[in-house]
Design a protein around this motif. Structure first.
Motif, PDB file in Angstrom:
ATOM      1  N   GLN A   1     -45.836  10.284  18.448  1.00 48.88           N
ATOM      2  CA  GLN A   1     -44.703   9.429  18.081  1.00 48.88           C
ATOM      3  C   GLN A   1     -44.659   8.254  19.046  1.00 48.88           C
TER       4      GLN A   1
ATOM      5  N   ASN B   1     -41.470   6.835  12.672  1.00 45.03           N
ATOM      6  CA  ASN B   1     -42.486   7.709  12.076  1.00 45.03           C
ATOM      7  C   ASN B   1     -43.233   8.521  13.121  1.00 45.03           C
ATOM      8  N   CYS B   2     -43.881   9.557  12.629  1.00 39.91           N
ATOM      9  CA  CYS B   2     -44.693  10.445  13.445  1.00 39.91           C
ATOM     10  C   CYS B   2     -45.924  10.846  12.657  1.00 39.91           C
TER      11      CYS B   2
ATOM     12  N   TRP C   1     -35.951  15.833  12.109  1.00 37.30           N
ATOM     13  CA  TRP C   1     -35.593  14.699  12.956  1.00 37.30           C
ATOM     14  C   TRP C   1     -34.349  15.061  13.755  1.00 37.30           C
TER      15      TRP C   1
ATOM     16  N   ARG D   1     -31.664  13.647  16.895  1.00 37.83           N
ATOM     17  CA  ARG D   1     -31.132  12.471  17.580  1.00 37.83           C
ATOM     18  C   ARG D   1     -30.605  12.925  18.926  1.00 37.83           C
TER      19      ARG D   1
ATOM     20  N   ALA E   1     -35.415  10.946   4.973  1.00 37.70           N
ATOM     21  CA  ALA E   1     -36.605  11.508   5.601  1.00 37.70           C
ATOM     22  C   ALA E   1     -37.688  11.648   4.551  1.00 37.70           C
TER      23      ALA E   1
ATOM     24  N   LEU F   1     -38.613   8.513   9.090  1.00 31.82           N
ATOM     25  CA  LEU F   1     -37.158   8.516   8.981  1.00 31.82           C
ATOM     26  C   LEU F   1     -36.721   7.067   8.816  1.00 31.82           C
TER      27      LEU F   1
ATOM     28  N   TYR G   1     -34.719   9.097  18.997  1.00 32.73           N
ATOM     29  CA  TYR G   1     -34.980   9.899  17.799  1.00 32.73           C
ATOM     30  C   TYR G   1     -36.273  10.680  17.994  1.00 32.73           C
TER      31      TYR G   1
ATOM     32  N   CYS H   1     -39.004  13.450  16.432  1.00 32.65           N
ATOM     33  CA  CYS H   1     -39.478  14.234  15.298  1.00 32.65           C
ATOM     34  C   CYS H   1     -39.928  15.599  15.837  1.00 32.65           C
TER      35      CYS H   1
END
Lengths: 116, 110
Positions: free
Chosen positions: B6, B22-23, B35, B37, B63, B74, B87, B89
């Motif tokens: 990530q 994104n990941c 995801w 937070r 998502a 996300l 954030y 993942c």
């Protein structure tokens, strides 16, 4: 319902000392997982305890150990502290039902450990 | 190679922008995609999870999981300053531990 609690919130130790961190899961939750969070590596899994038994273990040296009590509370111990052990240590709890279905892990606020 | 990659950012956007996080991952056996937070001085909190491939929407958050490309995203629509956070993942096999990305630090400025 009270969330996951961790004590202490902040800790300063010197190299070579040992430290014990505590985690109380959400009432009714039987699984407790521990993670180390650092800016460089992110969140890394340490271990998971369920029914007082270690179920999973990450790639950390044996200086990192833990245990779980019959009331599901968990402690994590780090012996012979090194500077690189400075991190935020997070614990997370979940119900841990069987079957592989979805379960949310709820995280505590963490214990910030500084090793000098 | 880490199991989950990530981009840590930081990412800075104006209020109202659409944010894309994104990941990528390497283990095709992952089944659950999450995801989280994390606000400063707090533990991560779950935003959304998806089982297997597909999309999931929750308010301003969407998502997406593309298992063929081993890529998850996300999207945050109409971003707000209160969305400023890190954030993360995370992924999981059918059972077992979570595998996290390093987290992307997002700032939404008014």
């Amino acid at each position: 319902k009270a969330g996951v609690t961790q004590t202490p919130r902040y800790l300063i130790k010197t190299r070579g000392q040992q430290v014990t961190l505590s985690c109380s899961p959400i009432s009714g939750h039987r699984s407790v997982s521990w993670y180390q969070q650092t800016p460089g590596q992110g969140l890394q899994f340490l271990f998971e305890y369920f029914s007082e038994t270690q179920r999973n273990k990450g790639n950390f040296p044996g200086r990192f150990s833990g245990r779980q009590f019959s009331n599901s509370r968990s402690e994590m111990n780090v012996s012979t502290l090194e500077l690189g052990d400075s991190a935020l240590y997070l614990c997370a709890s979940s119900l841990r039902t069987s079957g592989g279905g979805w379960e949310t892990q709820y995280f505590g606020p963490g214990t910030r450990l500084l090793v000098l | 190679q880490k199991e989950v990659e990530q981009d840590p950012g930081p990412l800075s956007v104006p209020e109202g922008a659409i944010v894309s996080l994104n990941c990528t991952y390497s283990n095709s056996a992952f089944q659950y995609f999450m995801w989280y937070r994390q606000y400063s001085r707090k533990g991560p909190e779950l935003l959304m999870y998806t089982y297997s491939s597909g999309n999931k929407e929750d308010g301003r958050f969407t998502a997406q999981v593309d298992k063929s490309s081993k890529y998850i995203s996300l999207f945050i629509r109409d971003s707000q300053p209160s969305d400023s956070a890190t954030y993360l993942c995370a992924m999981r096999l059918l059972l077992g531990r979570l595998y996290f990305g390093r987290g992307t630090q997002l700032t939404v400025w008014p």
